[in-house]
Structures are given as C-alpha cells and as structure tokens.
Design a protein around this motif. Sequence first.
Motif, PDB file in Angstrom:
ATOM      1  N   LEU A   1      26.060   0.888  -6.260  1.00 12.64           N
ATOM      2  CA  LEU A   1      25.796   2.189  -5.640  1.00 12.64           C
ATOM      3  C   LEU A   1      27.092   2.921  -5.350  1.00 12.64           C
ATOM      4  N   GLY A   2      28.115   2.187  -4.922  1.00 13.61           N
ATOM      5  CA  GLY A   2      29.418   2.800  -4.694  1.00 13.61           C
ATOM      6  C   GLY A   2      30.029   3.338  -5.972  1.00 13.61           C
ATOM      7  N   ARG A   3      29.884   2.611  -7.064  1.00 14.61           N
ATOM      8  CA  ARG A   3      30.431   3.057  -8.341  1.00 14.61           C
ATOM      9  C   ARG A   3      29.745   4.318  -8.842  1.00 14.61           C
ATOM     10  N   GLU A   4      28.487   4.515  -8.504  1.00 12.02           N
ATOM     11  CA  GLU A   4      27.751   5.687  -8.957  1.00 12.02           C
ATOM     12  C   GLU A   4      27.949   6.889  -8.040  1.00 12.02           C
ATOM     13  N   GLY A   5      28.774   6.748  -7.020  1.00 10.68           N
ATOM     14  CA  GLY A   5      29.030   7.863  -6.124  1.00 10.68           C
ATOM     15  C   GLY A   5      28.162   7.894  -4.886  1.00 10.68           C
ATOM     16  N   PHE A   6      27.391   6.846  -4.661  1.00  7.59           N
ATOM     17  CA  PHE A   6      26.547   6.748  -3.470  1.00  7.59           C
ATOM     18  C   PHE A   6      27.103   5.673  -2.543  1.00  7.59           C
ATOM     19  N   GLY A   7      28.392   5.831  -2.226  1.00  4.67           N
ATOM     20  CA  GLY A   7      29.063   4.819  -1.414  1.00  4.67           C
ATOM     21  C   GLY A   7      28.481   4.672  -0.027  1.00  4.67           C
ATOM     22  N   GLU A   8      28.025   5.788   0.569  1.00  3.87           N
ATOM     23  CA  GLU A   8      27.442   5.703   1.916  1.00  3.87           C
ATOM     24  C   GLU A   8      26.165   4.864   1.914  1.00  3.87           C
TER      25      GLU A   8
ATOM     26  N   LEU B   1      17.614  -2.412  -8.601  1.00  6.85           N
ATOM     27  CA  LEU B   1      17.432  -1.900  -9.959  1.00  6.85           C
ATOM     28  C   LEU B   1      18.725  -1.307 -10.508  1.00  6.85           C
ATOM     29  N   VAL B   2      19.451  -0.568  -9.667  1.00  6.92           N
ATOM     30  CA  VAL B   2      20.722   0.011 -10.106  1.00  6.92           C
ATOM     31  C   VAL B   2      21.717  -1.087 -10.477  1.00  6.92           C
ATOM     32  N   ALA B   3      21.676  -2.196  -9.747  1.00  7.72           N
ATOM     33  CA  ALA B   3      22.635  -3.276  -9.981  1.00  7.72           C
ATOM     34  C   ALA B   3      22.333  -4.063 -11.240  1.00  7.72           C
ATOM     35  N   ILE B   4      21.060  -4.211 -11.582  1.00  9.14           N
ATOM     36  CA  ILE B   4      20.717  -5.135 -12.668  1.00  9.14           C
ATOM     37  C   ILE B   4      20.394  -4.434 -13.981  1.00  9.14           C
ATOM     38  N   VAL B   5      19.911  -3.186 -13.911  1.00  6.32           N
ATOM     39  CA  VAL B   5      19.501  -2.488 -15.141  1.00  6.32           C
ATOM     40  C   VAL B   5      20.594  -1.492 -15.529  1.00  6.32           C
ATOM     41  N   HIS B   6      21.561  -1.944 -16.277  1.00 10.82           N
ATOM     42  CA  HIS B   6      22.573  -1.059 -16.841  1.00 10.82           C
ATOM     43  C   HIS B   6      22.954  -1.595 -18.229  1.00 10.82           C
ATOM     44  N   PHE B   7      22.109  -1.209 -19.214  1.00 10.21           N
ATOM     45  CA  PHE B   7      22.284  -1.651 -20.596  1.00 10.21           C
ATOM     46  C   PHE B   7      22.569  -0.461 -21.506  1.00 10.21           C
TER      47      PHE B   7
ATOM     48  N   ASN C   1      11.193  13.521  -0.091  1.00  8.57           N
ATOM     49  CA  ASN C   1       9.964  13.295  -0.849  1.00  8.57           C
ATOM     50  C   ASN C   1       9.878  14.161  -2.101  1.00  8.57           C
ATOM     51  N   LEU C   2      10.588  15.296  -2.135  1.00  9.20           N
ATOM     52  CA  LEU C   2      10.518  16.175  -3.297  1.00  9.20           C
ATOM     53  C   LEU C   2      11.549  15.817  -4.361  1.00  9.20           C
ATOM     54  N   LEU C   3      12.727  15.391  -3.941  1.00  9.90           N
ATOM     55  CA  LEU C   3      13.781  15.071  -4.902  1.00  9.90           C
ATOM     56  C   LEU C   3      13.573  13.664  -5.470  1.00  9.90           C
ATOM     57  N   PRO C   4      13.981  13.451  -6.733  1.00  8.82           N
ATOM     58  CA  PRO C   4      13.876  12.096  -7.299  1.00  8.82           C
ATOM     59  C   PRO C   4      14.836  11.131  -6.616  1.00  8.82           C
ATOM     60  N   VAL C   5      14.386   9.885  -6.467  1.00  2.00           N
ATOM     61  CA  VAL C   5      15.226   8.870  -5.844  1.00  2.00           C
ATOM     62  C   VAL C   5      15.960   8.025  -6.884  1.00  2.00           C
TER      63      VAL C   5
ATOM     64  N   PHE D   1      22.323   2.499 -23.684  1.00  9.19           N
ATOM     65  CA  PHE D   1      21.241   3.197 -24.375  1.00  9.19           C
ATOM     66  C   PHE D   1      19.907   2.460 -24.246  1.00  9.19           C
ATOM     67  N   LEU D   2      19.924   1.139 -24.208  1.00 10.38           N
ATOM     68  CA  LEU D   2      18.676   0.377 -24.173  1.00 10.38           C
ATOM     69  C   LEU D   2      17.895   0.647 -22.895  1.00 10.38           C
ATOM     70  N   ALA D   3      18.513   0.505 -21.767  1.00  7.79           N
ATOM     71  CA  ALA D   3      17.841   0.718 -20.482  1.00  7.79           C
ATOM     72  C   ALA D   3      18.897   0.918 -19.407  1.00  7.79           C
ATOM     73  N   ASN D   4      18.597   1.818 -18.516  1.00  7.49           N
ATOM     74  CA  ASN D   4      19.556   2.113 -17.458  1.00  7.49           C
ATOM     75  C   ASN D   4      18.820   2.721 -16.270  1.00  7.49           C
ATOM     76  N   VAL D   5      19.243   2.388 -15.048  1.00  5.61           N
ATOM     77  CA  VAL D   5      18.670   2.958 -13.827  1.00  5.61           C
ATOM     78  C   VAL D   5      19.808   3.550 -13.008  1.00  5.61           C
ATOM     79  N   LEU D   6      19.652   4.793 -12.621  1.00  8.26           N
ATOM     80  CA  LEU D   6      20.645   5.493 -11.813  1.00  8.26           C
ATOM     81  C   LEU D   6      19.992   5.998 -10.532  1.00  8.26           C
ATOM     82  N   ALA D   7      20.725   5.939  -9.423  1.00  4.08           N
ATOM     83  CA  ALA D   7      20.239   6.486  -8.163  1.00  4.08           C
ATOM     84  C   ALA D   7      20.376   8.004  -8.184  1.00  4.08           C
TER      85      ALA D   7
END
Length: 491
Positions: free
Chosen positions: A114-121, A409-415, A315-319, A417-423
């Motif tokens: 999460l910190g690497r993706e810019g969501f350090g808080e 999910l952010v920690a484990i799914v980072h493949f 609730n309106l914005l994607p998580v 082009f195959l599959a990726n999850v971002l916060a």
Amino acid sequence: MSDRFHKRLWRNAVTMTSSVTPSPTLKVVEGLRECPFCGLFQTVPRLKRGQVAFCTRCDAQLARRRHTAPIAAPTAFCLASAALYLALLITQLLTINVHGRVNTVTILTGPIELGREGFGEIGFIVGLTTLIMPGIVIALMGAILIGASRRHMPDWAPRLLSWYDRLREWSMIEVYILGVFVAYTKLIDLAIVDLQAGVFLIAALMITMAATDSTLDVERIWHNRDIREEMEDGKGRILPVEHLTATDESMPPLQHMLSCHSCGLVMAFDHEVPREGDMGDCPRCHQILRRRKSNSLTNAAALLLAGIICYIPANLLPVMTYTKMGQADTSTIIHGVIELWQSDLIPLALLVLFASITVPVLKIVSLAAMVIGTWRKQKRGLRRLTKLYRLIDLIGRWSMIDVFMISILVAIVHFNFLANVLADPGVVFFTIVVIVTIFAVHSFDPRSMWDAAGENGPVPAPDEARQNSDLGGISEGGTSFPPHDMEPERA
C-alpha cells in the motif's frame, strides 16, 4: 510517563509558589460504584466467583468475578499469545499461483505494498492495527501480570493497565482474520490459492488474546493496589485521603462525588465537583480525575460531522481496481458485497454487508441521535440509547474488514498483464469514516445524556442520597443474590 506531566510542567512554569497546606477534603467511598454509562451511583456487594453486578438503571456491567485463577490463567494465555505473535511475523499467510507464477503474502506485505502504491497512510493504519498494536498489547499485558503478581503492585502497573484498556481495541487481529477469508473467496476464482500456516496462527492468536481478556480479573487487580495516603489536586495542593464506606450514616452529597474513569474508584470532596474540571490525580491509578469527559459533546459532534462528510465518497468512489488480461474492473464497497452474493457466498456477503455498510450507518445515525438528544435534553429512550451506545462501541472496529481485504489483495495479486489489484481513493475515505467514528464514540460521554435529562440531579440531601442509592443486580446463571458485605477497594 505520568499523564499529568505536561500539566505539572505548565503549572510550574506559570506559578511561582504553590499551596501545600493539607486539608482533609478527600474521602474514598468504599463499596460504591458509578455506572460508566448512565452515571448512577450504586452500592456493589462483595462478589463470589462467577457472579456479575449489573447497573439497575441501564443494565451495564459494573463488576465481575472470574471463575479462573486471577493471575495464572491470563499469564498462560498471554505467553501463548506472545509465542504465536512472534511465529506469525515470519510465517506466510497465502500463496497464489497464476499460470505458473507464484506470489506469497505475509502480515507485513500488505502495508508495504500500500505504501508503494502511494497509500502510505492506509498502509500505516493496517500495519498499526494488525502488526504493531497486537505486539504492544501483549507486552503490556505481560508487564501488568508481572506487576499484579507482586504483593504490592508497583506504580507503573496501574498506568500500564490504563493504557491497555485504551489500546486493546486498536489491536484488530480478530477483524484481520475475516479480511483474510474474504480475500480468499475473491482469489479462488482467479487462481490456485493455498492457505499457509500463518492463517492458522492468526486464528489461534485471536483465541488466545480473547482468552487472556476473558480470564483477566481487572477488579481484583485494582483491589490489590494500595491507595495512597495523600493526593495532589488540580491546583497542586496536597490532600490527605480518608476512607468512608457506602453504608455509613454521613454520606456526602452526590454532586461532591466522582469516579475515576480508569480504575472506577469513587471519591468525595468537600465541595461540588465541576463537570469537566481537573480534580487531580487518582490516589490509586494516578490518572487525571474528571467528573465527565472533557468537551465530550463538542468533540463527538465534530468527529461525527467529519465521518458523515467522508461517508459519501467512501461509498461512491471505487476502493480497488482489478485488472485481468488487460481488462480493468473497478469495485466499490457495495459492488464487493454483490459479487459475494452472486458467487453464492451468502453468509460472507451478509457479514461484509453488516460490517462495511450497516455498522458505519448505525454508528453515524445512533451517535447523531445521542448528540442531538443531549442538546435537546431528551428524556425519552435513554435506556435504549445507552444500550445502543455500548453496541456501537463494541462493533465499531469490524468495519475494517474491507480495508484489510484490500491490503491482502494488493499485496498478493501483482502479475502485471495477467492479473493485478490496485487500491483506489475510495479506500482512503472509507478508512477515515471507520477511524473518526471510533474516536467519536470514544469522545462521547453517555452519562451526559442522563445529566442533560436531569436523571442524575437535582442531587438529594446526604441522608436521602444514602437511602435512595440502588443496589447493582447480581447474577450467576440467572439466580439473584441478596446484598451482603460491600465490595472493598483494597483486598
């Protein structure tokens, strides 16, 4: 460090001289207890093992005696928790295999990613509640049990027990394990997922920490603590401490009494106690004495307003955004519930719906009703609102399930082009809602509802107050017990 260090520093900086003339103005009232939820002072008899004392007005628990050994049982579970916690730090939780590419996740991985993706808080909050706080509360409990096992409890033990009560809620291992299960159900349709030993360690740690709390007899520990013979009040004066029993003829007026928010010790002064004024240090646990929480209504209303403002974008914005074979799909909180329902995981969908949608709404609506009712001096439904306050205080942290699930999910799914999850930004607003509503509940003093309605006043004369004092209900398997010896403040 004492909670009053900063106040002593300020007082010494602005005051050239201080009065140290002793005055017999403080009495410890033994056998009396103030309900922390409605403010009713009640006599509490000596309890036997397995008995519980309840408030006669709002049914809150006033005191309890455990069946287990007061020191040995929590010590055993605390040692087990420490061993499980240390093992958890170096153990994998999940392993995922996507077309031959393997990733693993530990309890450390989620906050780092999460910190690497810019969501350090958010990463810091996840790490704080799942990694740092569990270790702190386990260490605090170990130190508390060491101090409580001594014949005379050292001064640092009560301070640690007070801090344990404040920090225990922020250790969210119980919530994290549910986040792991929700993440697992979302991953099994994507790839081959294997549960590793870390999941079972978390489950075991959850059980041992809960067992530590359930076997710890806090009341007995406080009763083994010596009460100082002198107390320093809020103005720096030294007051000798006297003792009075709740059955004495000359009981002080109720407006002269207060109870310590930390250890529950009831004290009486020779003057009326201000609502939020600093009355000095507790002679038993050294915490600041106030009749009610400071700025309770204002702080709760401000935090509640912040929670309401953040709830809409939460609730309106994607998580999170899930990408598979180059196709991106965003997900909101409610969309995640729908996905679980469509996958025939109805119990889990209902759990996430309750924790992520129902609980935040319940906290906001309930706390708003309490704040407005206090301002309007509402007299109706006080007992119901008090029970509701205890409920939202208990379940508030369970809304963190989605935040923990996203961190996994952010920690484990980072493949790539195959599959990726971002916060996504929605998780930031949702986390803010959870945190500020927890603080709002803690800031609000439920006794203020009863005060505003006049249920804790006008205060009767001393003799009348003694005659009208109620006896807390005692139960053991549904059996009622008559009053007998008053519960002492010292063992």
